[in-house]
Write a protein that holds these residues in place. Structure first.
Motif, short mmCIF file in Angstrom:
data_model
loop_
_atom_site.label_atom_id
_atom_site.label_comp_id
_atom_site.label_asym_id
_atom_site.label_seq_id
_atom_site.Cartn_x
_atom_site.Cartn_y
_atom_site.Cartn_z
N LEU A 102 -5.57 0.62 3.47
CA LEU A 102 -4.49 1.61 3.52
C LEU A 102 -4.38 2.38 2.20
O LEU A 102 -4.22 3.61 2.19
N PHE A 103 -4.46 1.69 1.09
CA PHE A 103 -4.40 2.36 -0.21
C PHE A 103 -5.64 3.22 -0.43
O PHE A 103 -5.57 4.28 -1.06
N GLY A 104 -6.79 2.76 0.09
CA GLY A 104 -7.99 3.58 -0.01
C GLY A 104 -7.87 4.88 0.76
O GLY A 104 -8.39 5.92 0.33
N LEU A 105 -7.17 4.87 1.90
CA LEU A 105 -6.96 6.11 2.64
C LEU A 105 -6.11 7.09 1.83
O LEU A 105 -6.34 8.31 1.88
N ALA A 106 -5.14 6.58 1.09
CA ALA A 106 -4.31 7.46 0.26
C ALA A 106 -5.09 8.06 -0.90
O ALA A 106 -4.81 9.18 -1.34
N ALA A 107 -6.10 7.31 -1.41
CA ALA A 107 -6.90 7.79 -2.54
C ALA A 107 -8.15 8.52 -2.12
O ALA A 107 -8.91 8.99 -2.97
N ALA A 151 0.83 -1.21 0.00
CA ALA A 151 0.00 0.00 0.00
C ALA A 151 0.86 1.25 0.00
O ALA A 151 0.53 2.25 -0.67
N ALA A 152 1.98 1.23 0.75
CA ALA A 152 2.86 2.39 0.76
C ALA A 152 3.49 2.62 -0.62
O ALA A 152 3.58 3.76 -1.10
N ALA A 153 3.91 1.52 -1.27
CA ALA A 153 4.49 1.66 -2.61
C ALA A 153 3.44 2.16 -3.62
O ALA A 153 3.74 3.02 -4.46
N ALA A 154 2.24 1.63 -3.52
CA ALA A 154 1.18 2.09 -4.43
C ALA A 154 0.83 3.55 -4.18
O ALA A 154 0.54 4.30 -5.13
N SER A 155 0.86 3.99 -2.91
CA SER A 155 0.59 5.39 -2.61
C SER A 155 1.66 6.30 -3.20
O SER A 155 1.36 7.41 -3.67
N GLY A 156 2.92 5.85 -3.20
CA GLY A 156 3.98 6.63 -3.82
C GLY A 156 3.78 6.79 -5.31
O GLY A 156 4.00 7.88 -5.87
N VAL A 157 3.36 5.72 -5.98
CA VAL A 157 3.07 5.81 -7.41
C VAL A 157 1.89 6.72 -7.67
O VAL A 157 1.86 7.49 -8.64
#
Length: 412
Positions: free
Chosen positions: A298-303, A245-251
Motif C-alpha cells: 500500500l505504501f509502495g502504491l503511494a510512492a 500505510a495511510a499514515a505514512a502516505s500522509g507524511v
C-alpha cells in the motif's frame, strides 16, 4: 544471545532490507515499488542464511518461470473465463502442494508460484495502467530483491547457532502443519483465493496487488492448529498495516519525498519485523508477515511514479473487506482439525462421563476397559470372573484339580 534480544539482528535485517528495496524501487521508477520490498522480505523470512550464487540464480529463474507461466495462461485464456479459472486453479493447487510437501525445507519456489499466479493475471489486465511489461517488472524486481538480501546479510550476518535453531524450529512447525495437510485443504485454499482473484479481474483496481499478495501470504503461513485466534489477529494485522500505510502516505505528501519515504518505511518495517521475529512460531507470526506485506504494497502504491489515484479511506476499506472475507471463508472451508492423541481421548471421556464423577474414576474406567472383560481385576463388581477375595488373616486356597485334593496333594 539471550532470548530477549535474539530477535534484534534478524528484525533489523528485515526492516533495513524492506526499506532499501522500497527506496531503490521508487528511485528507479518501478511501476510497483512495493514488489521489490515484498520479495526481499519473503526471501529473508524464508531463508535463515545468505543464499549462495547458485541458489540466487535458481530463485530468479523460478520467479521468471512462474511469472511467465502465469502470464501465458492469463493472456491465452483471457476471453474464456471458465478455462482460465481451471488453469489458475491448477497452478494454485500445485503451489499449495509444493508448499506443504517442503516439510520445513526451502519453499520459496512454491511461494513465488502462488504470488505470481495471484497477481500476474491482474497485472496483465492492467498493463496499460502500469506502463511497463509484466515480465520485465518481475525480472528487475527479483534481481534487486536478491541484491538487497545479499547486502543485508553482509552487513548483519546470521549467527550459525541462530540459523540452525531457526531451521529446526521451521522444520518442527512445518511437520506439525503437514500432519493436518491434504488434498481437501489444498482445494479449500484454492476455493478461497479464486473468487477474490476473479473479483479483481472483473473490477480492475490498483488495490488488487496488495490484497491478493496478502491473501496468498496468509494462506501459505496459516497454521491449521491455531484455530480462530490467528483469524482475529489477521484482522488486527491487516488493519494495522493499512492504517500505517495511510499514515505514512500522509507524511509523504507533506514532507520531502526521499527522507519521508525512508523514515516512514523504516519505522513501519521495524514494527512489523519485531512482531514477526518475536511471534515467529505462534499464531501471530503468520499474520505479522501479512501485515508487513500489506504495509509495503500500500505504501509502495503511494510512492509509485505513476501515482495511483486511490483515496486513503478506500485503501483501508478494501483491505478490511478482504480481511473479513478471508476470515469467513477460512472459518467455513478450513476449520481447525479435531485434536488427536491422549489429550483428545481424555477430553472425550470427561465429556461423556456421568456428572459428578471425579477424574480418578474416569482414569480407572479407561484402564479397566483396556484390560478387556477377561482380564479385569479380581473383585471388580459385575465382571465375568468375579470372585470374593480371601478374608483378612487367612491364606488363599488354590482350586482343586484331578491330581489334587480339596486341600492339597493326595497321599499315596
Amino acid at each position: 544471545m539471550s532470548p530477549e534480544t535474539a530477535w534484534h539482528r534478524p528484525a533489523l535485517r528485515l526492516a533495513f532490507a524492506a526499506t532499501l528495496a522500497l527506496v531503490w524501487g521508487t528511485a528507479a521508477g518501478e511501476p510497483l515499488p512495493g514488489l521489490t520490498a515484498v520479495l526481499a522480505a519473503q526471501i529473508l523470512v524464508g531463508m535463515p542464511r545468505a543464499p549462495r550464487v547458485g541458489q540466487a540464480a535458481a530463485l530468479v529463474a523460478v520467479i521468471l518461470a512462474t511469472g511467465g507461466v502465469a502470464f501465458a495462461v492469463a493472456s491465452t485464456f483471457s476471453d474464456r473465463p471458465l478455462i482460465l479459472a481451471v488453469a489458475l486453479g491448477l497452478l494454485f493447487y500445485a503451489g499449495f502442494s509444493m508448499h506443504e510437501r517442503a516439510a520445513g525445507k526451502q519453499s520459496l519456489p512454491a511461494t513465488m508460484l502462488l504470488n505470481f499466479t495471484a497477481v500476474v493475471p491482474v497485472l496483465t489486465f492492467q498493463a496499460e495502467m502500469l506502463g511497463a511489461g509484466v515480465l520485465e517488472t518481475l525480472a528487475t524486481s527479483a534481481v534487486r530483491a536478491m541484491l538487497v538480501v545479499w547486502l543485508l546479510y553482509a552487513l548483519l550476518p546470521a549467527r550459525p547457532d541462530k540459523a540452525a535453531m531457526d531451521t529446526a524450529a521451521a522444520t518442527a512447525s512445518a511437520m506439525r502443519k503437514a500432519d493436518h495437510a491434504g488434498p481437501a485443504r489444498r482445494l479449500a485454499k484454492v476455493a478461497i483465493v479464486l473468487p477474490a482473484q476473479f473479483f479483481y479481474l472483473a473490477e480492475p483496481t490498483a488495490l488488487a496487488f496488495p490484497a491478493l499478495i496478502g491473501l496468498v501470504t496468509f494462506l501459505c503461513a496459516q497454521d491449521p492448529t491455531a484455530g480462530r485466534v490467528q483469524l482475529v489477529i489477521l484482522l488486527l494485522g491487516n488493519l494495522v498495516g493499512s492504517v500505517a500505510a495511510a499514515a505514512a502516505s500522509g507524511v509523504l505528501e507533506v514532507g520531502p519525498q526521499l527522507p519521508a519515504l525512508t523514515l516512514m518505511t523504516l519505522l513501519g518495517s521495524l514494527g512489523f519485523a519485531r512482531w514477526i521475529m518475536t511471534a515467529r512460531r505462534r499464531p501471530g507470526g503468520a499474520v505479522a508477515l501479512t501485515g508487513l506485506v500489506t504495509f509495503l504494497t500500500l505504501f509502495g502504491l503511494a510512492a509509485a511514479p505513476h501515482g495511483f489515484d486511490v483515496p486513503v479511506l478506500d485503501r483501508i476499506m478494501d483491505i478490511a473487506v478482504l480481511s473479513l472475507y478471508t476470515v469467513g471463508a477460512t472459518t467455513v472451508l478450513l476449520p481447525p482439525p479435531r485434536p488427536q492423541g491422549p489429550a483428545a481421548t481424555e477430553r472425550h471421556s470427561s465429556e461423556s462421563s456421568p456428572p459428578g464423577r471425579p477424574a480418578a474414576w474416569q482414569r480407572t474406567m479407561q484402564v479397566v476397559m483396556r484390560q478387556g472383560p477377561g482380564n479385569r481385576c479380581r473383585g471388580w463388581p459385575g465382571s465375568a470372573r468375579h470372585e470374593p477375595g480371601p478374608r483378612p488373616g487367612t491364606r488363599a486356597v488354590r482350586p482343586s484339580s484331578p491330581a489334587m485334593g480339596p486341600a492339597g496333594p493326595q497321599s499315596a
